[in-house]
Write an enzyme that holds these catalytic residues in place. Structure first.
Site, short mmCIF file in Angstrom:
data_model
loop_
_atom_site.label_atom_id
_atom_site.label_comp_id
_atom_site.label_asym_id
_atom_site.label_seq_id
_atom_site.Cartn_x
_atom_site.Cartn_y
_atom_site.Cartn_z
N CYS A 82 0.84 -1.21 0.00
CA CYS A 82 0.00 0.00 0.00
C CYS A 82 0.88 1.27 0.00
O CYS A 82 1.63 1.48 -0.95
CB CYS A 82 -0.99 -0.03 1.17
SG CYS A 82 -2.32 1.18 1.01
N HIS A 192 -3.77 -5.05 -0.35
CA HIS A 192 -3.40 -5.55 0.97
C HIS A 192 -3.42 -7.08 0.97
O HIS A 192 -4.49 -7.68 1.13
CB HIS A 192 -4.37 -5.02 2.02
CG HIS A 192 -4.23 -3.57 2.31
ND1 HIS A 192 -3.41 -3.08 3.30
CD2 HIS A 192 -4.82 -2.48 1.74
CE1 HIS A 192 -3.48 -1.76 3.33
NE2 HIS A 192 -4.33 -1.37 2.38
N GLU A 194 -2.59 -9.03 3.33
CA GLU A 194 -3.04 -9.50 4.64
C GLU A 194 -4.56 -9.44 4.79
O GLU A 194 -5.12 -10.02 5.73
CB GLU A 194 -2.37 -8.67 5.75
CG GLU A 194 -2.93 -7.29 5.99
CD GLU A 194 -2.49 -6.22 5.00
OE1 GLU A 194 -2.81 -5.04 5.21
OE2 GLU A 194 -1.78 -6.57 4.01
#
Length: 212
Positions: A82, A192, A194
């Site tokens: 990001c 992202h 995650e």
């Protein structure tokens, strides 16, 4: 010495990043750190971030982490996420600030008007939610991830590399924008991992085993 250092410069809750990396790296030492010495000693580095580019650059310098990031990006497996991707470039329109200048190019904003999807629906800024990532190069971090897989995005700005060879993936959001870049030991993504379910975990697992 830690196996993986996740750089903490005070911008964003890094718990989800750390938990995801720990999940795919059993037996590895994963630390969230703002200590330049710990970053320097780590085997590989994750550079995430949330927030506005000017704030991120300021906080990075206030914590004395700039040199550690530059050294890590030059010498070991390095994953930007990001804002951590955007900060690698030379300049950002967000706040009109210089980045780290590791990669050539700029960070630009999505236009606020006339952004439409293929079906004619108006698209909002920020770009938020799941979207397809079209792989543009073969890379170890794409192993086991189908081309066109969906990843999770939250952003209003994106990178525009000066060198086409840096583009590792693109995504369509009213226009085709660069959603991942790669060079040597650096891989960085706008989305992202995650927060991107199994595809994101697979990417992080690939990073843990990557030997550039």
């Amino acid at each position: 010495m830690s196996d993986v250092a996740i750089i903490d410069y005070g911008m964003g809750n890094l718990r989800s990043v750390a938990k995801a990396v720990e999940h795919v790296a059993p037996g590895k030492t994963v630390v969230v750190t703002s200590d330049p010495a710990v970053v320097a000693a780590a085997g590989r580095v994750v550079f995430p971030g949330q927030g506005a580019m000017p704030d991120c650059m300021r906080e990075l310098d206030l914590r004395g982490l700039r040199a550690s990031v530059l050294e890590a990006a030059a010498s070991k497996p390095f994953l930007g996420i990001c804002i951590g991707e955007q900060m690698l470039f030379e300049h950002s329109e967000e706040g009109d600030v210089p980045g780290l200048g590791i990669l050539p190019g700029n960070v630009v904003r999505f236009p606020d008007a006339n952004m439409v999807a293929a079906d004619g629906a108006r698209l909002k800024v920020p770009h938020m939610g799941w979207n397809r990532v079209q792989q543009r190069i073969a890379h170890p971090l794409w192993e086991g991830i189908p081309d066109g897989e969906r990843f999770y995005f939250v952003h209003s700005y994106f990178v525009r590399p000066d060198e086409p060879s840096l583009v590792a993936a693109e995504t369509d959001y009213g226009l085709m924008f660069t959603s991942a870049v790669a060079r040597d030991n650096i891989f960085a993504v706008q989305f992202h991992p995650e927060k991107s379910a199994q595809a994101g975990l697979r990417m992080l697992a690939n990073f843990i085993s990557w030997a550039p």
